[in-house]
Enzyme design. Structure first.
Site, mmCIF file in Angstrom:
data_model
loop_
_atom_site.group_PDB
_atom_site.id
_atom_site.type_symbol
_atom_site.label_atom_id
_atom_site.label_comp_id
_atom_site.label_asym_id
_atom_site.label_seq_id
_atom_site.Cartn_x
_atom_site.Cartn_y
_atom_site.Cartn_z
ATOM 1 N N GLU A 46 0.829 -1.206 0.000
ATOM 2 C CA GLU A 46 0.000 0.000 0.000
ATOM 3 C C GLU A 46 0.866 1.260 0.000
ATOM 4 O O GLU A 46 0.601 2.214 -0.737
ATOM 5 C CB GLU A 46 -0.920 0.010 1.226
ATOM 6 C CG GLU A 46 -1.895 -1.164 1.277
ATOM 7 C CD GLU A 46 -1.357 -2.353 2.065
ATOM 8 O OE1 GLU A 46 -2.156 -3.030 2.723
ATOM 9 O OE2 GLU A 46 -0.131 -2.583 2.013
ATOM 10 N N CYS A 69 -2.639 -3.690 6.926
ATOM 11 C CA CYS A 69 -2.283 -3.882 8.338
ATOM 12 C C CYS A 69 -2.659 -2.630 9.130
ATOM 13 O O CYS A 69 -2.698 -1.524 8.602
ATOM 14 C CB CYS A 69 -0.801 -4.201 8.489
ATOM 15 S SG CYS A 69 0.311 -2.822 8.136
ATOM 16 N N CYS A 78 -0.295 0.445 7.797
ATOM 17 C CA CYS A 78 -0.682 0.900 6.458
ATOM 18 C C CYS A 78 -1.957 1.733 6.510
ATOM 19 O O CYS A 78 -2.160 2.610 5.671
ATOM 20 C CB CYS A 78 -0.869 -0.302 5.531
ATOM 21 S SG CYS A 78 0.700 -1.052 5.019
#
Length: 402
Positions: A46, A69, A78
């Site tokens: 990401e 996450c 993230c």
């Protein structure tokens, strides 16, 4: 989402032990950023995609193969990066089995005003009408699906395509899910047999000889399977008769770690120089005997255990400690028989050729067909595809829930 999955393939073997994830940022129908998970301690997919998009990420949509996450590990969450970048929508295909993450990211993102879609719904919403050309395989095959797109003009085309992509992503993360639950790799066995059930041929003197059973499309499929595996294993017999490279030359992706199962075979210096797999310093050799000729050519791991089952289990556990999620096994008849007998495998991909010319080659003077071993009892067939002259049937052990 298919583009995100393509990105994820190039993270296999790089992100280990973290999952290999791909992400794509789209704004106004245009891909403005792509990324994949880097080495442990470096950026996740990401973050890489957001960096690639830059300011164009603000107000854009993020498509990612795995749930982002939301916890502080070796890298920041993230979810924080997604919020800070100004992303307006997040689509993720697969829920992370890690209990630290599972089900928590959505709430964090939605509380920040971001729309979140997940699973099959996310994949269906991610569908676009354009056809993405993939020249990585001459037959247009896909390792994780039948490759059969829905017909144009179907009202629910996005739903059908979404289901296919969702199934592919689920298949892709099968190894990671297994690893999280068991701390060992998902063991996938690939075999090919002729119409009459032969895996190969035996020549004069009992030497095993290579025989090409499957066609180009199936071989491409096999290379894609290698590309999504952390490691690929062959026995010493197959290695000596076929001299495989075990690479992914037919597709785009990373070649897996090469593993040789050689409990009692001590390789000579001449064999080491001629065998392709020993040109790669990452090759692992599991053996019960000393391998002086391999000292500078491969890593030799001494097998522990008194029988095949205990030694195989030792190897699988050792690979788990190395963070490997998926082990692809391409066995000969003898190794396949022992694997089936001990039951330490998770999925069987069985190709059966319908090409009569294969049988003709096996009937040449001086050759004798090598029969495929008996299949395990109570196999559960879950999928079946056809590629060229070859038919693939996918089996699981009873009780497995892919």
């Amino acid at each position: 989402m298919r583009l995100a999955l393509d990105e994820a393939f190039f993270a296999v073997g790089v992100s280990r032990p973290n999952p290999a994830v791909g992400a794509v940022v789209v704004k106004d129908g245009i891909v403005v950023g792509k990324g994949r998970t880097q080495r442990p301690g470096s950026a996740h997919a990401e973050v890489m995609a957001l960096r690639d998009a830059g300011e164009l990420a603000r107000g854009a949509a993020l498509f990612v193969t795995l749930e982002p996450c939301c916890h502080q590990g070796r890298t920041p969450p993230c979810t924080s990066a997604i919020i800070a970048a100004g992303i307006s929508e997040v689509y993720f295909a697969h829920a992370d089995p890690n209990p630290v993450v599972r089900g928590k990211s959505r709430g964090i993102l939605e509380n920040a005003g971001i729309k979140v879609y997940e699973g099959e719904d996310a994949c269906a919403r991610a569908h676009v009408a354009e056809n993405w050309d993939d020249e990585s395989c001459p037959e247009g095959c896909m390792v994780i699906s039948s490759g059969q797109s829905p017909s144009h003009g179907v009202a629910d085309e996005s739903l059908l395509e979404g289901r296919e992509v969702y199934r592919d992503v689920e298949r892709y993360f099968e190894g990671y899910d297994h690893f999280v639950r068991n701390a060992t790799p998902f063991v996938e066995v690939k075999m090919a047999v002729s119409q009459d059930g032969f895996m190969g041929a035996v020549g004069r003197g009992g030497a095993h000889l290579p025989v090409s059973i499957t066609g180009e499309a199936a071989n491409c499929w096999n290379h894609e399977l290698r590309a999504m595996s952390d490691a690929v294993l062959v026995g010493s017999g197959t290695l000596l008769s076929d001299n495989p490279g075990l690479d992914v030359r037919l597709v785009h992706g990373n070649s897996p770690v090469k593993i040789v199962w050689a409990p009692y075979r001590e390789f000579t210096a001449c064999e080491v120089d001629s065998l392709k797999v020993f040109g790669d310093s990452r090759t692992l050799v599991y053996s019960c005997v000393e391998q002086p000729a391999l000292e500078s050519k491969a890593e030799v791991v001494r097998l522990l255990g008194e029988d095949f089952a205990s030694r195989w289990k030792f190897m699988v556990q050792d690979l788990g400690k190395r963070g490997m999620h998926r082990l692809m096994v391409e066995p000969g008849a003898k190794l396949a028989s022992m694997i089936f007998e001990c039951g330490l495998w998770d999925r069987l991909d069985l190709w059966r050729s319908t090409d009569c010319s294969v049988e003709e080659r096996l009937e040449e003077p001086g050759l004798e067909g090598l029969l495929c071993p008996d299949m395990p009892e109570e196999l559960v067939a879950r999928e079946s595809y056809m590629a060229g002259h070859d038919v693939l049937t996918v089996f699981y052990r009873p009780g497995e829930n892919p």
